[in-house]
Design an enzyme around this catalytic site. Structure first.
Site, PDB file in Angstrom:
ATOM      1  N   LYS A 180      -6.628  -4.779  -3.178  1.00 28.32           N
ATOM      2  CA  LYS A 180      -7.266  -5.453  -2.044  1.00 28.32           C
ATOM      3  C   LYS A 180      -8.305  -4.533  -1.399  1.00 28.32           C
ATOM      4  O   LYS A 180      -8.043  -3.351  -1.198  1.00 28.32           O
ATOM      5  CB  LYS A 180      -6.205  -5.885  -1.022  1.00 28.32           C
ATOM      6  CG  LYS A 180      -5.403  -4.746  -0.402  1.00 28.32           C
ATOM      7  CD  LYS A 180      -4.258  -5.319   0.407  1.00 28.32           C
ATOM      8  CE  LYS A 180      -3.509  -4.320   1.238  1.00 28.32           C
ATOM      9  NZ  LYS A 180      -4.258  -3.539   2.219  1.00 28.32           N
TER      10      LYS A 180
ATOM     11  N   CYS B  27      -2.112  -2.565   7.742  1.00 27.09           N
ATOM     12  CA  CYS B  27      -2.099  -3.474   6.585  1.00 27.09           C
ATOM     13  C   CYS B  27      -0.875  -4.377   6.536  1.00 27.09           C
ATOM     14  O   CYS B  27      -0.964  -5.523   6.078  1.00 27.09           O
ATOM     15  CB  CYS B  27      -2.234  -2.672   5.300  1.00 27.09           C
ATOM     16  SG  CYS B  27      -3.871  -1.919   5.177  1.00 27.09           S
TER      17      CYS B  27
ATOM     18  N   ASP C  80       0.792  -1.252   0.000  1.00 27.64           N
ATOM     19  CA  ASP C  80       0.000   0.000   0.000  1.00 27.64           C
ATOM     20  C   ASP C  80       0.818   1.293   0.000  1.00 27.64           C
ATOM     21  O   ASP C  80       0.454   2.264   0.690  1.00 27.64           O
ATOM     22  CB  ASP C  80      -0.976   0.013   1.191  1.00 27.64           C
ATOM     23  CG  ASP C  80      -1.963  -1.134   1.167  1.00 27.64           C
ATOM     24  OD1 ASP C  80      -1.904  -1.957   0.231  1.00 27.64           O
ATOM     25  OD2 ASP C  80      -2.787  -1.238   2.100  1.00 27.64           O
TER      26      ASP C  80
HETATM   27  N1  TIU Z   1      -2.682   0.322   4.302  1.00 25.76           N
HETATM   28  C1  TIU Z   1      -3.119   0.536   5.537  1.00 25.76           C
HETATM   29  O1  TIU Z   1      -2.436   0.334   6.523  1.00 25.76           O
HETATM   30  N2  TIU Z   1      -4.398   1.068   5.662  1.00 25.76           N
HETATM   31  C2  TIU Z   1      -4.841   1.833   6.715  1.00 25.76           C
HETATM   32  O2  TIU Z   1      -5.995   2.200   6.782  1.00 25.76           O
HETATM   33  N3  TIU Z   1      -3.901   2.170   7.654  1.00 25.76           N
HETATM   34  C3  TIU Z   1      -4.080   2.997   8.714  1.00 25.76           C
HETATM   35  O3  TIU Z   1      -3.176   3.076   9.541  1.00 25.76           O
HETATM   36  N4  TIU Z   1      -5.184   3.713   8.820  1.00 25.76           N
END
Ligand code: TIU
Length: 225
Positions: free
Chosen positions: A133, A166, A27
């Protein structure tokens, strides 16, 4: 038998070979690393999630040179939000980070929007897999597992954002599926450094309850031997 590499890691050395290992970058999207994205709208400072971009780039370049299988993931939803569970939608909206709302980089966390895509420095190249995802974990409702199994991958080198959400969810999912995971500590970040540090400890505690952790220099040293 292909050459074994051994990375100095916690709780003990992480052994792998190039044929059965993938680099998984979670991500590294503008929505988490650029102003006005989902991360910032949730009330977070994006300085730390941006700061790891050069470190990941360095590891990515070495991985490409060595021919490692590379996977990039992106968290996001279909434009009609039909794959976004109501609870995720409702909680985001409460925080002022409505998934699907218009932001400075397009609709927040929506596939195809500028903010949803990976930062320029880490743009995937041909042959690298992109997993879209809908959840926090990269295995939930995706084809990641079948892709890794078909490639004969057993070991994952993991980085990205955020460590406690994530990245950690993906490592837990992978561990339950029998993949050995090494978290690259300085290739991952959380908005709050305490969440990052706590996550590292949670992964390698109890003899490596979910996996291994190491700074990326230990991986690069192992690969240069
Ligand atoms: N990619 C990921 O970690 N999504 C989140 O929403 N992370 C947060 O820390 N909010």
């Amino acid at each position: 038998m292909s050459k074994q590499f051994s990375v100095k890691a916690k709780p003990y050395n992480f052994e792998f070979n190039l044929d059965s290992t993938a680099l998984v970058i979670i991500d590294m999207q503008r929505d988490f690393c650029a102003p006005g994205g989902f991360g910032e709208k949730l009330g977070n400072d994006i300085t730390l999630t941006r700061s790891i971009i050069p470190t990941i780039k360095n590891v990515l370049e070495v991985a490409r040179e060595k021919g490692l299988f590379v996977v990039h993931t992106r968290e996001g939803h279909r434009p009609d939000l039909s794959d976004c569970p109501p609870n995720k939608l409702a909680r985001g909206r409460k925080q002022g980070a409505g998934i699907g709302d218009e932001g400075p980089m397009g609709r927040i966390l929506v596939r195809g929007e500028y903010g949803h895509d990976i930062v320029d420095e880490l743009t995937p190249v041909e042959g690298e897999v992109i997993i879209d995802k809908p959840g926090k974990g990269a295995f939930f409702q995706t084809d990641l597992e079948i892709i890794l199994r078909n490639k004969g991958i057993t070991n994952l080198l993991v980085g990205g954002v955020t460590t406690h959400v994530c990245v950690q969810t993906t490592i837990r999912e992978a561990n339950d599926r029998g993949f050995d995971c090494l978290l690259l500590e300085d290739c991952s970040a959380a908005f709050d450094p305490k969440d990052h540090e706590d996550s590292i400890r949670m992964i390698h505690q109890q003899g490596g309850i979910f996996g291994w952790t190491a700074p990326s220099k230990n991986l690069l040293e192992a690969l240069s031997e």
